[in-house]
Design a protein around this motif. Sequence first.
Motif, mmCIF file in Angstrom:
data_model
loop_
_atom_site.group_PDB
_atom_site.id
_atom_site.type_symbol
_atom_site.label_atom_id
_atom_site.label_comp_id
_atom_site.label_asym_id
_atom_site.label_seq_id
_atom_site.Cartn_x
_atom_site.Cartn_y
_atom_site.Cartn_z
ATOM 1 N N UNK A 78 0.867 -1.186 0.000
ATOM 2 C CA UNK A 78 0.000 0.000 0.000
ATOM 3 C C UNK A 78 0.902 1.235 0.000
ATOM 4 N N UNK A 79 0.336 2.361 -0.383
ATOM 5 C CA UNK A 79 1.070 3.633 -0.329
ATOM 6 C C UNK A 79 0.202 4.634 0.406
ATOM 7 N N UNK A 80 0.795 5.330 1.371
ATOM 8 C CA UNK A 80 0.044 6.249 2.203
ATOM 9 C C UNK A 80 0.452 7.692 1.936
ATOM 10 N N UNK A 81 -0.542 8.565 1.844
ATOM 11 C CA UNK A 81 -0.306 9.999 1.679
ATOM 12 C C UNK A 81 -0.784 10.686 2.951
ATOM 13 N N UNK A 82 0.135 11.397 3.623
ATOM 14 C CA UNK A 82 -0.165 11.967 4.935
ATOM 15 C C UNK A 82 -0.592 13.436 4.828
ATOM 16 N N UNK A 83 -1.228 13.881 5.893
ATOM 17 C CA UNK A 83 -1.623 15.285 6.020
ATOM 18 C C UNK A 83 -0.409 16.208 5.978
ATOM 19 N N UNK A 84 0.707 15.764 6.539
ATOM 20 C CA UNK A 84 1.897 16.617 6.678
ATOM 21 C C UNK A 84 2.838 16.538 5.484
ATOM 22 N N UNK A 85 2.458 15.789 4.436
ATOM 23 C CA UNK A 85 3.264 15.556 3.233
ATOM 24 C C UNK A 85 4.435 14.610 3.512
ATOM 25 N N UNK A 86 5.120 14.778 4.657
ATOM 26 C CA UNK A 86 6.235 13.888 5.046
ATOM 27 C C UNK A 86 7.309 13.813 3.966
#
Length: 408
Positions: A78-86
């Motif tokens: 899976x690939x996750x996109x965070x609120x903080x961009x990271x």
Amino acid sequence: MAGVTFEGVGKVYPDGTRAVSDVDLEIEDGEFVVLVGPSGCGKTTALRMVAGLEEISEGVVRIGDRVVNHVPPRDRDIAMVFQSYALYPHLSVYDNIAFGLKLRKEKKSEIDTRVQEAARVLGLEPFLKRKPRALSGGQRQRVAMGRAIVRRPQAFLMDEPLSNLDAKLRVQTRAEIAKLQDDLGTTTIYVTHDQIEAMTMGDRVAVMRKGELQQVAPPQELYDRPVNLFVGGFIGSPAMNMVEATLAKSNGGYAVETGGQRIVLDQELISARSGLRAYEGKPIVLGIRPEDLEDAALASDVPADRRLEGKVELTEALGSEIMAHFTVDAPPALTDDVKELAQDLGDDRAVQEPGTQQHTTMVGRFDARSKVKEGETVEVAVDTRGLHFFDPDSGLGIYDKEKGEEPS
């Protein structure tokens, strides 16, 4: 690509706090599903359990046909996109996008092909040599999306990715994400607190409250047939107006009475919501969406028995329409569902007790031609075709007889 399935999933922290309870949800391969609800409702926890960032206390999570409860995050594909961009501040846009592929020791030629392709899709080609600090918020978010895309995962997981953007950029970027997902066809679970995002982006929307799923449906169905008061009040902007009312007989048909005012109902509406007949003479909660209210001076074809009278407290001219806030002499519905919604919005109704207030401030979306002024009495036409009705005890929507909640 693959679907994602929750089977009786729950999350209980070591201190006994229950964040998620008995979630059953099947997300099809290629589907875009949005988890939405107030802060603390468990939507991010549910997403993190799919990602492997939170342990699953109860039930099973599947990605495709594989149970992933004990699979490490890096092996879940899976690939996750965070609120903080990271993003890594010391790396260029190119290297940020390529980072995961380099960790997987992909060939340089394959990495370059994927990065260039993602940059083209996301409009990042002119920025590949820049560092994140030289980018706007929207561009940084696209870099985070690019990093997810190049991995070609089975599913995208997105945790409030637009919350750090200004309003105009949010609108633009949510359209870009929706189109991108449609083009890629990758299964996507998207978490947001913003119900407008949920309604405009998702194939289906899952509304959560206190760790439990309330309703999972296409956006229009949530809007037209909310399963309960909570969903009805949460979906829609501005929020649905809700008042205490009673269903009464009226010349062979039915009317709702609230605070001495009376609205006659269409026979077509009664036929569509046959469960209402069981509530004759009984209290109900009447829900009226702002878009079903209009300045009666501009709706002369609406009969007098389908109007409300109120006092204008505030008008907000938005150019294309006027948001008219007016009070009516009718008690507001203050069930637990409504009070929770009010608390989430910072509304002082959250601390009021039922029966302590005998007037309700309602909001109507009036045509921009309306001449209503603050402090004046206004007659408001009600489009009764769009009215909603709820059982005040259970909070359930009243629809078909076999589905409607029978009164006690």
